[in-house]
Design a protein around this motif. Structure first.
Motif, PDB file in Angstrom:
ATOM      1  N   ALA A   1      20.196  -9.698 -39.819  1.00  0.00           N
ATOM      2  CA  ALA A   1      21.107  -8.733 -39.204  1.00  0.00           C
ATOM      3  C   ALA A   1      20.500  -7.337 -39.201  1.00  0.00           C
ATOM      4  CB  ALA A   1      22.447  -8.732 -39.939  1.00  0.00           C
ATOM      5  N   ASN A   2      19.821  -6.960 -40.281  1.00  0.00           N
ATOM      6  CA  ASN A   2      19.172  -5.649 -40.333  1.00  0.00           C
ATOM      7  C   ASN A   2      18.072  -5.529 -39.280  1.00  0.00           C
ATOM      8  OD1 ASN A   2      20.766  -4.854 -42.479  1.00  0.00           O
ATOM      9  ND2 ASN A   2      19.240  -5.383 -44.052  1.00  0.00           N
ATOM     10  N   ALA A   3      17.304  -6.612 -39.116  1.00  0.00           N
ATOM     11  CA  ALA A   3      16.234  -6.603 -38.109  1.00  0.00           C
ATOM     12  C   ALA A   3      16.816  -6.413 -36.709  1.00  0.00           C
ATOM     13  CB  ALA A   3      15.436  -7.899 -38.182  1.00  0.00           C
ATOM     14  N   PHE A   4      17.929  -7.103 -36.428  1.00  0.00           N
ATOM     15  CA  PHE A   4      18.559  -6.935 -35.120  1.00  0.00           C
ATOM     16  C   PHE A   4      19.065  -5.507 -34.926  1.00  0.00           C
ATOM     17  CE2 PHE A   4      22.748  -6.784 -32.976  1.00  0.00           C
ATOM     18  CZ  PHE A   4      22.261  -6.819 -31.678  1.00  0.00           C
ATOM     19  N   GLN A   5      19.709  -4.944 -35.953  1.00  0.00           N
ATOM     20  CA  GLN A   5      20.231  -3.585 -35.827  1.00  0.00           C
ATOM     21  C   GLN A   5      19.100  -2.580 -35.599  1.00  0.00           C
ATOM     22  OE1 GLN A   5      23.297  -2.725 -35.476  1.00  0.00           O
ATOM     23  NE2 GLN A   5      24.205  -4.741 -35.910  1.00  0.00           N
ATOM     24  N   THR A   6      17.962  -2.803 -36.250  1.00  0.00           N
ATOM     25  CA  THR A   6      16.809  -1.927 -36.037  1.00  0.00           C
ATOM     26  C   THR A   6      16.290  -2.060 -34.614  1.00  0.00           C
ATOM     27  OG1 THR A   6      16.191  -2.213 -38.366  1.00  0.00           O
ATOM     28  CG2 THR A   6      14.528  -1.295 -36.893  1.00  0.00           C
ATOM     29  N   ASN A   7      16.122  -3.298 -34.148  1.00  0.00           N
ATOM     30  CA  ASN A   7      15.706  -3.514 -32.759  1.00  0.00           C
ATOM     31  C   ASN A   7      16.701  -2.894 -31.783  1.00  0.00           C
ATOM     32  OD1 ASN A   7      13.431  -4.937 -33.510  1.00  0.00           O
ATOM     33  ND2 ASN A   7      14.390  -6.949 -33.283  1.00  0.00           N
ATOM     34  N   ASP A   8      17.987  -2.992 -32.142  1.00  0.00           N
ATOM     35  CA  ASP A   8      19.037  -2.521 -31.249  1.00  0.00           C
ATOM     36  C   ASP A   8      18.988  -1.007 -31.066  1.00  0.00           C
ATOM     37  OD1 ASP A   8      21.277  -2.784 -29.601  1.00  0.00           O
ATOM     38  OD2 ASP A   8      22.668  -2.426 -31.259  1.00  0.00           O
TER      39      ASP A   8
ATOM     40  N   PRO B   1      17.335 -14.807 -36.099  1.00  0.00           N
ATOM     41  CA  PRO B   1      18.134 -15.803 -36.817  1.00  0.00           C
ATOM     42  C   PRO B   1      19.018 -15.139 -37.871  1.00  0.00           C
ATOM     43  CG  PRO B   1      15.870 -15.813 -37.607  1.00  0.00           C
ATOM     44  CD  PRO B   1      15.904 -14.886 -36.428  1.00  0.00           C
ATOM     45  N   ALA B   2      20.167 -15.735 -38.130  1.00  0.00           N
ATOM     46  CA  ALA B   2      21.132 -15.143 -39.057  1.00  0.00           C
ATOM     47  C   ALA B   2      20.592 -15.099 -40.482  1.00  0.00           C
ATOM     48  CB  ALA B   2      22.438 -15.931 -39.002  1.00  0.00           C
ATOM     49  N   GLY B   3      20.032 -16.200 -40.989  1.00  0.00           N
ATOM     50  CA  GLY B   3      19.515 -16.237 -42.356  1.00  0.00           C
ATOM     51  C   GLY B   3      20.633 -16.274 -43.385  1.00  0.00           C
ATOM     52  N   TYR B   4      20.222 -16.296 -44.664  1.00  0.00           N
ATOM     53  CA  TYR B   4      21.211 -16.400 -45.744  1.00  0.00           C
ATOM     54  C   TYR B   4      21.523 -15.042 -46.360  1.00  0.00           C
ATOM     55  CZ  TYR B   4      17.079 -16.083 -48.731  1.00  0.00           C
ATOM     56  OH  TYR B   4      15.914 -15.663 -49.329  1.00  0.00           O
ATOM     57  N   ASP B   5      20.750 -13.982 -46.005  1.00  0.00           N
ATOM     58  CA  ASP B   5      21.072 -12.642 -46.483  1.00  0.00           C
ATOM     59  C   ASP B   5      21.125 -11.702 -45.272  1.00  0.00           C
ATOM     60  OD1 ASP B   5      18.452 -12.275 -45.787  1.00  0.00           O
ATOM     61  OD2 ASP B   5      17.713 -12.009 -47.829  1.00  0.00           O
TER      62      ASP B   5
ATOM     63  N   LEU C   1      21.460  -2.890 -47.300  1.00  0.00           N
ATOM     64  CA  LEU C   1      20.201  -2.824 -48.066  1.00  0.00           C
ATOM     65  C   LEU C   1      20.474  -2.942 -49.563  1.00  0.00           C
ATOM     66  CD1 LEU C   1      18.533   0.122 -46.111  1.00  0.00           C
ATOM     67  CD2 LEU C   1      18.206  -2.328 -45.742  1.00  0.00           C
ATOM     68  N   ASP C   2      21.233  -3.942 -49.949  1.00  0.00           N
ATOM     69  CA  ASP C   2      21.622  -4.088 -51.354  1.00  0.00           C
ATOM     70  C   ASP C   2      20.485  -4.568 -52.242  1.00  0.00           C
ATOM     71  OD1 ASP C   2      24.148  -3.203 -50.837  1.00  0.00           O
ATOM     72  OD2 ASP C   2      25.019  -5.209 -50.593  1.00  0.00           O
ATOM     73  N   THR C   3      19.581  -5.351 -51.686  1.00  0.00           N
ATOM     74  CA  THR C   3      18.517  -5.935 -52.514  1.00  0.00           C
ATOM     75  C   THR C   3      17.168  -5.336 -52.166  1.00  0.00           C
ATOM     76  OG1 THR C   3      18.002  -7.736 -50.984  1.00  0.00           O
ATOM     77  CG2 THR C   3      19.811  -8.098 -52.548  1.00  0.00           C
TER      78      THR C   3
END
Length: 414
Positions: free
Chosen positions: A271-278, A263-267, A163-165
């Motif tokens: 990945a954060n969305a997947f980890q939350t779903n996970d 989707p992986a995306g450029y930032d 969550l850097d940005t």
């Protein structure tokens, strides 16, 4: 000493202890090496993540010959039909605990090869009951595994979230709150069946909603709160089918919905969305596990159906996770997965174990119209404690409670 000297007498020991030898021809055994294959963008080669292996399978073609070959084959056939764990004294692979599984074929070639009978079947190596039956409290091991899962999942979630940005933090918060809303709507009906559970559920929801800005900055605490929130309704007094269905529907909304593959995306937003779903999806499975532990099963069918339900939920979530890790080009550390897998395995083994002592289902078709009270008294030998159970297990309508018509199929348990 050659391989011929190392051959042993071939025999099968049935679960009841009867030993019968047999003649054989070519032998082999197979096993599955389990795991996942990961292919990464812009990188040659494949990373293989091993997750263990199955027991061995022993396909056999055995022969009985002589004047009583038919009787020998019939006796051996009966041994293979016995329920429980047997033992194969294999001519090459040693003594192994096994269960016959799959097709069982008998051949009597009376014209082309008389005076012999042939049986073909497969014996599967088994570890017996997954659940440790010597444990005093059957729920202790499962509860311990779930607690270990909560800790491992929270740690993995905290390590993976980036969550850097500002845009990453805002997107993460919105995605989390959307899933929180789905939990509230999907589990509220279950939680409200018991006042203490409903109070705990609502308290955690309020705590998360009011402190979301603080919790976003503390992913470890947020993950713990998420798991505890989702698991709370598992302890409610609702029917086990309702609890398992609620958790299954919520998990399927993640694993089969429009955003099932992130989707992986450029930032780090993907990945954060997947980890939350996970963390939500795996916690739904843990909720199903706790639902089973906090339930008193009455029938064998009910216990086995619950075992299948929990296993299928876990397998669906595991397959979804593999797909997303591959799409994101990341590798799962496996800590949370392993703890959840252990909890699921212990739960399934426990359900299989207790199913042997539960009531078994019988079905009859009424040859004439019957009153429910007379029929229950005939089937169960008593009325007072069985009426509600009989109504629920047969889904009787209002008119059927007064009189069950001829031709109606009814189930009862013995």
């Amino acid at each position: 000493m050659s391989w011929l000297d190392r051959l042993r007498e071939a025999a099968y020991n049935s679960p009841s202890g009867v030993r019968q030898t047999f003649d054989f021809e070519d032998v082999r055994n197979t096993r599955e090496l389990r795991g996942s294959a990961f292919n990464f963008p812009d990188a040659d080669g494949t990373y293989i993540q091993r997750t263990g292996n199955s027991g061995r399978q022993f396909p056999l073609r055995v022969f009985f010959w002589g004047d009583d070959c038919d009787l020998q084959a019939e006796a051996f056939d009966a041994l293979l039909l016995e329920p429980g764990v047997g033992k194969i004294e294999h001519p090459m692979y040693g003594t192994v605990e096994v269960v016959p599984f799959g097709p069982l074929t008998r051949r009597d070639d009376l014209k082309t090869a008389a005076n012999q009978a042939i049986l073909e079947f497969t014996l599967w190596e088994t570890v017996g009951l997954v659940y440790p039956t010597g444990q005093a409290d059957p729920g202790t091991a499962v509860l311990s595994a779930v607690a270990d899962f909560n800790a491992a999942a929270a740690g993995a979630f905290s390590d993976a979230i980036d969550l850097d940005t500002t845009i990453e933090r805002v997107t993460f918060k919105n995605g989390y709150l959307a899933l929180l809303d789905s939990v509230k709507s999907g589990l509220a009906a279950v939680a409200t069946t018991e006042a203490a559970v409903e109070q705990q559920f609502n308290t955690i929801v309020s705590s998360v909603e009011l402190g979301i800005d603080t919790l976003v900055a503390d992913p470890l605490s947020l993950a713990f709160q998420t798991s505890l929130l989702i698991q709370a309704p598992a302890r409610a007094a609702a029917a086990i089918s309702a609890r398992l269905s609620a958790y299954r529907d919520l998990a399927e909304a993640i694993t089969t919905g429009d955003g099932a593959t992130v989707p992986a995306g450029y930032d780090s937003r993907g990945a954060n969305a997947f980890q939350t779903n996970d963390i939500y999806a795996m916690s739904y499975v843990s909720g199903a596990v706790l639902s089973v532990v906090n339930n008193q099963f009455e029938t064998k069918n009910e216990a086995l159906a619950a075992a299948v339900d929990v296993l299928e939920q876990f397998e669906a979530v595991a397959a979804w996770r593999d797909t997303n890790y591959e799409a994101l080009g990341e590798v799962d550390t496996g800590a949370a997965y392993q703890q959840l897998q252990e909890a699921v395995a212990l739960t399934a083994g426990f359900l299989v174990f207790i199913s042997f002592s539960l009531k078994q289902e019988r079905r009859i078709v009424l040859d004439r119209a019957r009153t429910m009270i007379d029929l229950v008294a005939e089937l169960y030998g008593t009325v007072d404690s069985q009426l509600d159970f009989f109504i629920n297990s047969n889904s009787l309508t209002g008119s059927e409670i007064l009189e069950i018509p001829a031709g109606r199929e009814v189930v009862y348990y013995v």
